[in-house]
Design a protein around this motif. Sequence first.
Motif, PDB file in Angstrom:
ATOM      1  N   VAL A 166      31.637   8.592  19.006  1.00 49.38           N
ATOM      2  CA  VAL A 166      30.558   8.573  19.993  1.00 49.38           C
ATOM      3  C   VAL A 166      30.575   9.860  20.818  1.00 49.38           C
ATOM      4  O   VAL A 166      29.532  10.482  21.056  1.00 49.38           O
ATOM      5  N   MET A 167      31.775  10.293  21.208  1.00 46.86           N
ATOM      6  CA  MET A 167      31.856  11.518  22.010  1.00 46.86           C
ATOM      7  C   MET A 167      31.402  12.721  21.191  1.00 46.86           C
ATOM      8  O   MET A 167      30.701  13.598  21.697  1.00 46.86           O
ATOM      9  N   ARG A 168      31.777  12.747  19.926  1.00 41.12           N
ATOM     10  CA  ARG A 168      31.386  13.877  19.059  1.00 41.12           C
ATOM     11  C   ARG A 168      29.867  13.884  18.858  1.00 41.12           C
ATOM     12  O   ARG A 168      29.225  14.927  18.906  1.00 41.12           O
ATOM     13  N   LEU A 169      29.299  12.703  18.655  1.00 38.07           N
ATOM     14  CA  LEU A 169      27.851  12.609  18.453  1.00 38.07           C
ATOM     15  C   LEU A 169      27.094  13.072  19.696  1.00 38.07           C
ATOM     16  O   LEU A 169      26.135  13.826  19.613  1.00 38.07           O
ATOM     17  N   ARG A 170      27.577  12.620  20.846  1.00 34.73           N
ATOM     18  CA  ARG A 170      26.891  12.975  22.090  1.00 34.73           C
ATOM     19  C   ARG A 170      27.032  14.468  22.377  1.00 34.73           C
ATOM     20  O   ARG A 170      26.101  15.121  22.814  1.00 34.73           O
ATOM     21  N   ARG A 171      28.205  14.965  22.095  1.00 36.19           N
ATOM     22  CA  ARG A 171      28.441  16.390  22.315  1.00 36.19           C
ATOM     23  C   ARG A 171      27.532  17.216  21.408  1.00 36.19           C
ATOM     24  O   ARG A 171      26.870  18.163  21.858  1.00 36.19           O
ATOM     25  N   ALA A 172      27.460  16.837  20.119  1.00 33.70           N
ATOM     26  CA  ALA A 172      26.603  17.568  19.178  1.00 33.70           C
ATOM     27  C   ALA A 172      25.149  17.465  19.609  1.00 33.70           C
ATOM     28  O   ALA A 172      24.397  18.440  19.523  1.00 33.70           O
ATOM     29  N   GLY A 173      24.754  16.290  20.097  1.00 34.51           N
ATOM     30  CA  GLY A 173      23.381  16.103  20.556  1.00 34.51           C
ATOM     31  C   GLY A 173      23.047  17.044  21.694  1.00 34.51           C
ATOM     32  O   GLY A 173      21.998  17.675  21.723  1.00 34.51           O
ATOM     33  N   LYS A 174      23.972  17.167  22.633  1.00 30.83           N
ATOM     34  CA  LYS A 174      23.743  18.069  23.781  1.00 30.83           C
ATOM     35  C   LYS A 174      23.697  19.518  23.317  1.00 30.83           C
ATOM     36  O   LYS A 174      22.893  20.305  23.796  1.00 30.83           O
ATOM     37  N   GLU A 175      24.586  19.862  22.385  1.00 27.40           N
ATOM     38  CA  GLU A 175      24.679  21.260  21.966  1.00 27.40           C
ATOM     39  C   GLU A 175      23.486  21.692  21.119  1.00 27.40           C
ATOM     40  O   GLU A 175      23.112  22.852  21.116  1.00 27.40           O
ATOM     41  N   THR A 176      22.914  20.747  20.369  1.00 26.80           N
ATOM     42  CA  THR A 176      21.800  21.107  19.485  1.00 26.80           C
ATOM     43  C   THR A 176      20.457  20.644  20.030  1.00 26.80           C
ATOM     44  O   THR A 176      19.442  20.772  19.349  1.00 26.80           O
ATOM     45  N   ASN A 177      20.480  20.103  21.236  1.00 26.72           N
ATOM     46  CA  ASN A 177      19.268  19.571  21.847  1.00 26.72           C
ATOM     47  C   ASN A 177      18.647  18.454  20.994  1.00 26.72           C
ATOM     48  O   ASN A 177      17.438  18.281  20.945  1.00 26.72           O
ATOM     49  N   GLY A 178      19.479  17.722  20.307  1.00 22.60           N
ATOM     50  CA  GLY A 178      19.025  16.601  19.488  1.00 22.60           C
ATOM     51  C   GLY A 178      19.210  15.301  20.237  1.00 22.60           C
ATOM     52  O   GLY A 178      19.461  15.299  21.445  1.00 22.60           O
ATOM     53  N   ARG A 211      36.389  20.266  26.227  1.00 24.56           N
ATOM     54  CA  ARG A 211      35.426  21.331  26.509  1.00 24.56           C
ATOM     55  C   ARG A 211      34.281  20.809  27.396  1.00 24.56           C
ATOM     56  O   ARG A 211      33.698  21.565  28.164  1.00 24.56           O
ATOM     57  N   MET A 212      34.002  19.528  27.287  1.00 22.23           N
ATOM     58  CA  MET A 212      32.888  18.973  28.077  1.00 22.23           C
ATOM     59  C   MET A 212      33.288  18.699  29.526  1.00 22.23           C
ATOM     60  O   MET A 212      32.437  18.544  30.380  1.00 22.23           O
ATOM     61  N   PHE A 213      34.597  18.633  29.777  1.00 20.80           N
ATOM     62  CA  PHE A 213      35.100  18.258  31.095  1.00 20.80           C
ATOM     63  C   PHE A 213      34.594  19.227  32.169  1.00 20.80           C
ATOM     64  O   PHE A 213      34.823  20.434  32.085  1.00 20.80           O
ATOM     65  N   MET A 214      33.876  18.700  33.136  1.00 19.02           N
ATOM     66  CA  MET A 214      33.320  19.467  34.260  1.00 19.02           C
ATOM     67  C   MET A 214      32.425  20.618  33.800  1.00 19.02           C
ATOM     68  O   MET A 214      32.248  21.594  34.528  1.00 19.02           O
ATOM     69  N   ASN A 215      31.884  20.481  32.608  1.00 18.65           N
ATOM     70  CA  ASN A 215      31.025  21.546  32.086  1.00 18.65           C
ATOM     71  C   ASN A 215      29.566  21.166  32.318  1.00 18.65           C
ATOM     72  O   ASN A 215      29.059  20.216  31.723  1.00 18.65           O
ATOM     73  N   PRO A 216      28.859  21.915  33.198  1.00 20.11           N
ATOM     74  CA  PRO A 216      27.483  21.520  33.531  1.00 20.11           C
ATOM     75  C   PRO A 216      26.533  21.575  32.348  1.00 20.11           C
ATOM     76  O   PRO A 216      25.463  20.972  32.378  1.00 20.11           O
ATOM     77  N   ARG A 217      26.931  22.278  31.295  1.00 16.33           N
ATOM     78  CA  ARG A 217      26.075  22.360  30.109  1.00 16.33           C
ATOM     79  C   ARG A 217      25.827  20.965  29.517  1.00 16.33           C
ATOM     80  O   ARG A 217      24.815  20.726  28.867  1.00 16.33           O
ATOM     81  N   TYR A 218      26.788  20.060  29.735  1.00 18.02           N
ATOM     82  CA  TYR A 218      26.674  18.722  29.164  1.00 18.02           C
ATOM     83  C   TYR A 218      26.111  17.710  30.166  1.00 18.02           C
ATOM     84  O   TYR A 218      26.223  16.502  29.954  1.00 18.02           O
ATOM     85  N   GLY A 219      25.532  18.223  31.245  1.00 19.84           N
ATOM     86  CA  GLY A 219      24.867  17.359  32.227  1.00 19.84           C
ATOM     87  C   GLY A 219      25.844  16.401  32.890  1.00 19.84           C
ATOM     88  O   GLY A 219      27.021  16.713  33.093  1.00 19.84           O
ATOM     89  N   LEU A 220      25.328  15.206  33.194  1.00 24.06           N
ATOM     90  CA  LEU A 220      26.153  14.203  33.880  1.00 24.06           C
ATOM     91  C   LEU A 220      27.366  13.796  33.047  1.00 24.06           C
ATOM     92  O   LEU A 220      28.409  13.439  33.583  1.00 24.06           O
ATOM     93  N   MET A 221      27.203  13.879  31.718  1.00 24.30           N
ATOM     94  CA  MET A 221      28.325  13.486  30.867  1.00 24.30           C
ATOM     95  C   MET A 221      29.533  14.405  31.131  1.00 24.30           C
ATOM     96  O   MET A 221      30.672  13.947  31.171  1.00 24.30           O
ATOM     97  N   GLY A 222      29.243  15.691  31.330  1.00 23.92           N
ATOM     98  CA  GLY A 222      30.332  16.631  31.574  1.00 23.92           C
ATOM     99  C   GLY A 222      30.843  16.588  33.001  1.00 23.92           C
ATOM    100  O   GLY A 222      32.043  16.665  33.243  1.00 23.92           O
ATOM    101  N   THR A 223      29.915  16.453  33.945  1.00 27.59           N
ATOM    102  CA  THR A 223      30.313  16.602  35.340  1.00 27.59           C
ATOM    103  C   THR A 223      30.748  15.301  36.013  1.00 27.59           C
ATOM    104  O   THR A 223      31.476  15.325  36.996  1.00 27.59           O
ATOM    105  N   VAL A 224      30.290  14.168  35.504  1.00 28.47           N
ATOM    106  CA  VAL A 224      30.655  12.890  36.140  1.00 28.47           C
ATOM    107  C   VAL A 224      31.434  11.980  35.186  1.00 28.47           C
ATOM    108  O   VAL A 224      32.508  11.476  35.525  1.00 28.47           O
ATOM    109  N   ILE A 225      30.871  11.787  33.999  1.00 32.37           N
ATOM    110  CA  ILE A 225      31.436  10.759  33.110  1.00 32.37           C
ATOM    111  C   ILE A 225      32.801  11.170  32.550  1.00 32.37           C
ATOM    112  O   ILE A 225      33.745  10.367  32.554  1.00 32.37           O
ATOM    113  N   MET A 226      32.896  12.404  32.088  1.00 31.28           N
ATOM    114  CA  MET A 226      34.196  12.844  31.553  1.00 31.28           C
ATOM    115  C   MET A 226      35.277  12.811  32.642  1.00 31.28           C
ATOM    116  O   MET A 226      36.370  12.286  32.411  1.00 31.28           O
TER     117      MET A 226
END
Lengths: 387, 478
Positions: B284-296, B339-354
């Motif tokens: 799930v984390m890999r899918l979400r990360r790929a989705g954020k990175e590819t805008n999918g 890599r997503m930890f506190m990373n604003p590129r990943y939105g709330l997932m990076g800044t809050v959820i991780m």
Amino acid sequence: MMQAQRGRTQSQQQTIHAFLPLAFGVDALSRFVRNFGGLETTDLVAAAVFGLLGGCAVISFTLFAHALYRQRVDRVRDNHLERARALLAGGLIGENSTWASQFRKIPRAVQHQVMVDAGRALAGADRDRLIEMAGETDLLSLAERDCHSKLWWHRLPAARLFATIGGGTAVMPSLLDDPHRSVRIEAIRWAEKNPSHVQVPSLLPHLGSPDGIERAVTVMAVAAHRDAAVAPLASFITSQHGLGLQAALQAAEAIGDPALIAPSLAAMDDEAPPTRQALARFLANVASPAGEGPLMVLLRDQSSEVRVSAARGLAHLRIAAAVPMLAQLMADEDRDSRHAAGLALRAMGGPGLLTLRRVAHEPHPRRSRLAKAILRLPADATMEAHP
Amino acid sequence: MTFADVLHDFFIVVQIASILYFALANSFYGITMILATREVRRAIVESTNEDSYLLLGTRMSPTITVLAPAYNEAGTIEESIRSLLGLHYPELEIIVVNDGSKDETLDVLRDRFDLIPEPRLYEPDIPTKAVRGVYRSRTNPDMLVVDKENGGKADALNAALNLARGTLVCAIDADTIITPDALLRMVRPFLRDPKLLAAGGTLRIVNACVVREGWVRESHVSRRPLPGIQTVEYLRAFLFGRMGLNPIGGNLVISGAFGLFRRDAVLNTGGYAHDSIGEDMELVMRLRRAGKETNGPDRVISIPDPVAWTEVPSDLRTLGKQRARWHQGLGESLSRHKRMFMNPRYGLMGTVIMPYFTIVELLAPVIELIGIASILIGHFVSNVSLVWALWFFLFAYAYGLFLTLMTILLDELTFRMYPRIRDRALLLLWATAEYLGYRQLTVYWRLKGLIRWMTGTGSWGEMKRAGFKSSTEEPQVV
């Protein structure tokens, strides 16, 4: 005890001052907590604990009170349901002549539920009898009145009743534009079963709905109109793009009229791959020479899903002119496209099989391996779970 | 300033930090509770207003492939598959994977479902252990059986993925009982939201339920403490934990027992990780990360409808192993995607959820342990008041109980899965008992998992079976 604690508090504060800069913040926090409202920390915590435990007691009471209430309500409702079903069954087989007067005494929500359940299970003459029975109990006239209600939770069961058992020709077409999504969906379902009472143009806007379920139901309703839907659908297709166009092409696929090919070709340039895929399926299903050329163009589409659908469509139509392109597609980067192309060649028979045998001996490793594997398959092998 | 003063101040700082942590974590729980209530209410209104069987009559419902891995399940496989075959869904394909079972699993399948060889073009997108054969059932043509060498659950799921044709794939555990209309309920959010990547259903505990012919006929709460307390835990986790994370896009876990995914997204990201101990969360984390990175598509949601039933461990040893493994998997998944930890590129997932999953979920046992230890040590070496500590413990207990009871009430007002009064009384009993021993045990098990992850020990030997046949370039007929 309290004095001893206060004494400790003073000594803690003194030592904290001398500890670290961090301690200033900690001290301020602890002083705030300790002096809040002039109370000791333990007093505050104790108050919070008792407050929370009181909350727990209230929740527990509510839980059991609700459970007991619902048990009673369910028991009464189950009795009503049982009685209503028995009365309806008696009425259906003509055993009980006074069923209608007894049925009316049962709460209307239960009457609705029993009628809808029966409507799903019955067909033909039994269904017609059910509509008559609904009329005898005034359920239909009351439902018609409910369809005009301002409250959607009144309109919804009424619309569901008509959508399941029939009737309601005077009110249901107007619900196609209902502001509530669930009511609209029931009206569209009704339109599918009563095509003669609904004009296709009133259904078409729902094909562009952002809600997938509404689109799905509308596709079926439009398709149910068959020939009457062709002209309005053709003009609708030319004015659409994206989701609306995709759903319109799915309706066109279900209707399968060649007159829809010309307007549909505008979808070749649509940005969304699912729309082009829907076009490929439509062209394959309609099986007209006018669709062969566009299908071959779609075989070179940038989306693998579209290429797969086009290859399957060409195999379905057995278009020999597509054989070289399919052979080329066997070297595609995408696995599904490669397989679809190889299997399409195999499904085409003579020319396709000859090409496969030639490709099997080519130096191109990927294509030749795939061709050999396909040729090894038994003739009756079912290749795809969902062709 | 003496050493004793420094020590004393140190304990004060540790305790206040613990209180702050406690306040932060519980504020988050409080917020998720409110969000979950709204979310469940919305879902209930939608599902009661909508006939879930609508989709049965349309041709637009996406094809779903159910992936059912089985290893040494000869005793239960027939019932499990019969329950799958009874699912109400118009476009359904079922792929059962016999993952090199040492018992008669394949023979049972062959015998009961009249399997015949199904020659298939097999060119896997994801490398797996060798596939020995593919069979189709003559009595149920939508059912395929893949027989392969043993490679673990992730490998079995990947083998099924390689053969799946559905737009959506549904991964289940072979011992999960799914409600007949589960797929119709689960697919609805996919029809509404094209950005949806995966959906998880709510799991309930089957231990004390009455099961006949593959379906749960009566739902009850277990009278035994361990399954009973886990019933309360699952209610809280699914009904309020995961539902509360929906509105902020915070779902990072879909239970391996029942989840629905977009097949193309799973294939594009390489399927289930063979070397991961928490393959569900990692995927799930890999899918979400790929989705954020590819805008999918990158949305993952949980639905509140109780759609699947699963058996939970009823002895401490098995439960301890399971919890340690879960925590190890959590640590490993978070670390893989740090890599997503506190990373604003990943939105709330990076800044809050991780950060939430790292600080509140992963480190919770450490912090709880530090808090308890500092109170005890502080009392002996300094003048930390045990009375104060006792009040603090009572507060934590009362707050936890309050949240749990709110969840039970939420279930009562919505799904009412346990209709008998006795079951509600049991739920209250287990909710009350949870903090008295059980909770402390879970801290211990989670600590064990954390240590295993940090030291790289545990059941890695089993998971690290290497030597996958790299056959992506070699199509074959199986």
